[in-house]
Design a protein around this motif. Structure first.
Motif, PDB file in Angstrom:
ATOM      1  N   PHE B  61       0.823  -1.212   0.000  1.00  0.00           N
ATOM      2  CA  PHE B  61       0.000   0.000   0.000  1.00  0.00           C
ATOM      3  C   PHE B  61       0.856   1.262   0.000  1.00  0.00           C
ATOM      4  N   GLY B 104      -7.389   7.896  -5.144  1.00  0.00           N
ATOM      5  CA  GLY B 104      -6.991   6.657  -4.475  1.00  0.00           C
ATOM      6  C   GLY B 104      -7.761   5.489  -5.050  1.00  0.00           C
ATOM      7  N   ASP B 105      -7.212   4.314  -4.885  1.00  0.00           N
ATOM      8  CA  ASP B 105      -7.867   3.106  -5.404  1.00  0.00           C
ATOM      9  C   ASP B 105      -7.399   1.947  -4.535  1.00  0.00           C
ATOM     10  N   TYR B 106      -8.286   1.548  -3.641  1.00  0.00           N
ATOM     11  CA  TYR B 106      -7.944   0.512  -2.673  1.00  0.00           C
ATOM     12  C   TYR B 106      -7.516  -0.772  -3.374  1.00  0.00           C
ATOM     13  N   LEU B 111      -4.475   4.181  -0.729  1.00  0.00           N
ATOM     14  CA  LEU B 111      -5.538   4.789   0.067  1.00  0.00           C
ATOM     15  C   LEU B 111      -5.906   6.131  -0.557  1.00  0.00           C
ATOM     16  N   PRO B 112      -7.115   6.609  -0.292  1.00  0.00           N
ATOM     17  CA  PRO B 112      -7.431   7.950  -0.796  1.00  0.00           C
ATOM     18  C   PRO B 112      -6.353   8.927  -0.320  1.00  0.00           C
ATOM     19  N   ALA B 113      -5.840   9.722  -1.239  1.00  0.00           N
ATOM     20  CA  ALA B 113      -4.749  10.629  -0.878  1.00  0.00           C
ATOM     21  C   ALA B 113      -5.233  11.608   0.184  1.00  0.00           C
ATOM     22  N   ILE B 123      -1.396   7.204   9.616  1.00  0.00           N
ATOM     23  CA  ILE B 123      -2.329   6.229   9.050  1.00  0.00           C
ATOM     24  C   ILE B 123      -1.558   5.098   8.370  1.00  0.00           C
ATOM     25  N   ASN B 125       1.160   3.963   9.382  1.00  0.00           N
ATOM     26  CA  ASN B 125       1.560   3.083  10.484  1.00  0.00           C
ATOM     27  C   ASN B 125       0.495   2.040  10.778  1.00  0.00           C
ATOM     28  N   GLY B 126      -0.752   2.469  10.745  1.00  0.00           N
ATOM     29  CA  GLY B 126      -1.841   1.541  11.047  1.00  0.00           C
ATOM     30  C   GLY B 126      -1.965   0.447   9.997  1.00  0.00           C
ATOM     31  N   VAL B 127      -1.790   0.838   8.744  1.00  0.00           N
ATOM     32  CA  VAL B 127      -1.801  -0.153   7.663  1.00  0.00           C
ATOM     33  C   VAL B 127      -0.679  -1.162   7.912  1.00  0.00           C
ATOM     34  N   LEU B 129       0.708  -1.834  10.741  1.00  0.00           N
ATOM     35  CA  LEU B 129       0.396  -2.628  11.938  1.00  0.00           C
ATOM     36  C   LEU B 129      -0.450  -3.841  11.561  1.00  0.00           C
ATOM     37  N   ALA B 130      -1.426  -3.618  10.701  1.00  0.00           N
ATOM     38  CA  ALA B 130      -2.281  -4.738  10.265  1.00  0.00           C
ATOM     39  C   ALA B 130      -1.436  -5.804   9.560  1.00  0.00           C
ATOM     40  N   PHE B 131      -0.535  -5.364   8.689  1.00  0.00           N
ATOM     41  CA  PHE B 131       0.338  -6.326   7.994  1.00  0.00           C
ATOM     42  C   PHE B 131       1.201  -7.088   8.996  1.00  0.00           C
ATOM     43  N   LYS B 132       1.699  -6.370   9.971  1.00  0.00           N
ATOM     44  CA  LYS B 132       2.604  -7.003  10.936  1.00  0.00           C
ATOM     45  C   LYS B 132       1.854  -8.034  11.784  1.00  0.00           C
TER      46      LYS B 132
END
Lengths: 338, 320
Positions: B61, B104-106, B111-113, B123, B125-127, B129-132
């Motif tokens: 992403f 943006g295009d998921y 993500l939406p710019a 934000i 970081n959160g993406v 975090l989910a991957f981790k």
């Protein structure tokens, strides 16, 4: 039936949802430190021990970082329950809440969902102006957020479970004086609130108000601590033959307008009691709805009893002066019934 | 120089060219009054978006900024969906709800710019975090400008990315100006990458006009992130040829400075290199150009011919 405090009910909701769904994680300051507090009001005690530090994530004092990380994780399908220690600190993360959480789904044209809960302790508790605000009403002006404000342990548990399962950002306000002291930190002046919470699974949908007391002479809408002061006032007024209907909206967004309007159609009078400031506040919004949709049913002008338009002062004498009390609620009702 | 296949080299070239020619074409249409609102354009910075995104997989992403067209093209958002979004058409990638600054295009990992300076970094970081937590080996790149590194979001996010060892790459496009303000007025450091040391993560300066250098540095950072070794801050020194936005003639920039950077044009330089390496011929260059131009015209025509949204959809997509 067993009786729990709000702190216990919230903890139980978190535990149940975390057991049920591995996507549910907690993010916040001081929430899982061994030998620590379990968050500022002990709500998350024991959860790091059960679910580990990968799912109960202690953070730096970085509210923007906390909310932003929760948003990103939510977009990717986790269901973070983030928290700030006092809702006053939401202002530190205001961009992430108002510009990001509330808008990213919309401006993506519906491509993404943000299943995020942000827990925030609200209300004045003798700590001065920066740990005392009632901000739940302020956020209703930001489209894209849902706002929940439970007043009882039963409601807190059922609403938190629904909030976690909701696919939208939910701000979940908990009143600091309602946490109770059983297994939690005792707040000076707190309501010793225990409430019945069934052992079995239940949820409460967002957007459904609860009539906490039925009555026929006047409707009072109140939430959080003010609901309890209103119920005490109603009890006293009953002795004088005044029958008060007390409505707890439970969620501010979505708002169950119908229950409030129907009550006004029955009682023909409405008083809104609110710990949020008066000007431009939540009580004003309720008033406007009644004027637009039920004006013809009113036998008396709408009245708002709110916190004065001042920062919350420190001294208990001063704080008590600016926030609605049971006595002032009683007085307001008497005036309205003339 | 890193070893890349002929196909990969030509892909990098074609993508940079796509961004440049798309932005030039959109500007013409803007001057003709066909594109509403304003534009923040990417000409000059192409090597950054292309060099970084070429390292990423489709399911990695990115987060972007108010200047997202280049990132979008490089990450694989279909050009016609970008064009339609700029034109406010319902076929746009964000159903005409986002516009130029929120492309943006998921489905392709964008993500939406996010057009608030610095706000995409936490934000990202959160993406990550989910991957981790899911141990997926995916990574996220957060693009931001030099201006963002003076914002609190940058500080909070880099610190948190570092302590959680997140699979995120922070890519700073230092184009030397935050709107009209030169970086020397707002920062004492010469290199933004030096700020990485404050978080205990690697910081790397790279020539953002050299797509192969960007690719090389991004590859190392992405590998680190995939292997669980945490974030890297990459500072790409680059330059935007346009003003900050379309209404900005950029009178605050000395002519010589603009000329200097244009003499280092990433596409021109790379073409020269490809010619020297015999990867590209003038003839093939012409062919690629005409293919890219054709794709752009198709995208623009798609946008022009697409319907406007029905006004009522303004009320949709607020809540899931």
């Amino acid at each position: 039936m067993r009786r729990l405090t709000i702190a216990e009910a919230i903890r139980e909701a978190l535990r149940e949802e975390m057991r049920k769904d591995p996507n549910v994680i907690l993010i916040g300051e001081d929430i899982g430190i061994p030998g620590g507090w379990g968050g500022p009001f002990t709500v998350t005690q024991g959860l790091a021990e059960e679910f580990g530090h990968e799912r109960v994530i202690d953070t730096p004092i970085s509210e923007t970082g906390i909310v932003g990380m929760a948003i990103g994780a939510a977009i990717m399908g986790l269901r973070p329950v983030a928290e700030v220690q006092y809702c006053d600190f939401l202002f530190c993360a205001m961009d992430q809440i108002a510009n990001q959480a509330a808008k990213l789904r919309y401006m993506s044209g519906g491509q993404i969902k943000i299943p995020l809960v942000l827990r925030a302790p609200t209300g004045a508790t003798g700590r001065g102006a920066q740990h005392a605000q009632s901000l739940e009403g302020l956020f209703i002006n930001i489209s894209g957020l849902k706002i929940v404000a439970p007043s009882t342990p039963y409601d807190a548990k059922g609403l938190l479970k629904s909030s976690i399962r909701d696919d939208n950002p939910v701000l979940f306000f908990e009143h600091k004086l309602l946490y109770g002291s059983k297994g939690a930190r005792k707040e000076r002046g707190g309501v010793e609130l225990l409430g019945e919470v069934p052992e079995e699974e239940y949820t409460i949908p967002l957007g459904v108000a609860d009539i906490k007391r039925e009555g026929k002479d006047i409707t009072i809408v109140a939430k959080l601590l003010m609901l309890h002061r209103t119920l005490e006032a109603a009890e006293e007024l009953e002795r004088d033959g005044i029958s008060v209907e007390v409505i707890d909206p439970r969620t501010l967004v979505p708002l169950d307008k119908e229950t409030i309007i129907n009550s006004v159609k029955k009682t023909n009078r409405i008083l809104i009691v609110d710990e949020c400031p008066k000007t431009g506040g939540w009580a004003a919004e309720i008033s406007a709805i009644i004027v637009e949709e039920a004006m013809d049913y009113l036998d008396a002008p709408i009245k708002r009893l709110c916190t004065s338009d001042v920062p919350i002062p420190f001294s208990p004498v001063l704080e008590g002066y600016v926030i609605p009390t049971k006595d002032r609620i009683i007085q307001a009702v008497r005036e309205m019934l003339g | 120089m890193i070893e890349l296949s002929r196909e990969k080299l030509l892909l990098l070239y074609r993508q940079m060219l796509s961004i440049r020619l798309f932005e030039d074409r959109v500007y013409q249409l803007f001057l003709l009054g066909m594109v509403p609102s304003t534009l923040h354009q990417y000409q000059g910075q192409e090597a950054v978006a292309v060099g970084v995104c070429a390292v990423l997989n489709r399911d990695d992403f990115i987060t972007s900024t108010h200047r997202p067209h280049g990132h979008a093209i490089a990450k694989g958002v279909p050009m016609k969906r970008i064009a339609a979004e700029l034109f406010g058409k319902v076929t746009g990638c964000c159903r005409a709800k986002g516009g130029s600054m929120h492309i943006g295009d998921y489905s392709v990992g964008m993500l939406p710019a996010i057009a608030i300076v610095g706000s995409g970094i936490p934000i990202a970081n959160g993406v990550a975090l989910a991957f981790k937590l899911r141990k997926t080996k995916q990574v996220v790149v957060s693009f931001f400008g030099d201006g963002a590194t003076n914002n609190g979001s940058f500080h909070e996010a880099l610190n948190m990315g570092a302590i959680y060892n997140l699979p995120v790459i922070y890519v700073c496009e230092n184009n030397f100006y935050g709107a009209s303000t030169h970086i020397s007025k707002v920062m004492k450091l010469e290199n933004i990458a030096d700020r990485a040391s404050a978080y205990g993560i690697p910081g790397v300066v790279v020539d953002g006009m050299d797509v192969l250098e960007v690719y090389r540095v991004a590859s190392e950072a992405v590998n680190r992130a995939r292997e669980g070794e945490g974030p890297t801050l990459i500072e790409c020194k680059t330059y935007r040829y346009s003003g900050h936005s379309r209404s900005d003639p950029a009178n605050y920039r000395p002519k010589e400075e603009v000329e200097f950077w244009k003499s280092r044009d990433p596409i021109f330089q790379f073409k020269k290199k490809l010619l020297e390496l015999d990867v590209l011929s003038e003839k093939e260059d012409n062919r690629i150009r005409s293919e890219v131009e054709k794709e752009i015209e198709e995208a623009i025509n798609f946008a022009i011919e697409s319907p406007l949204p029905s006004p009522e959809i303004a009320l949709e997509d607020v809540y899931a």
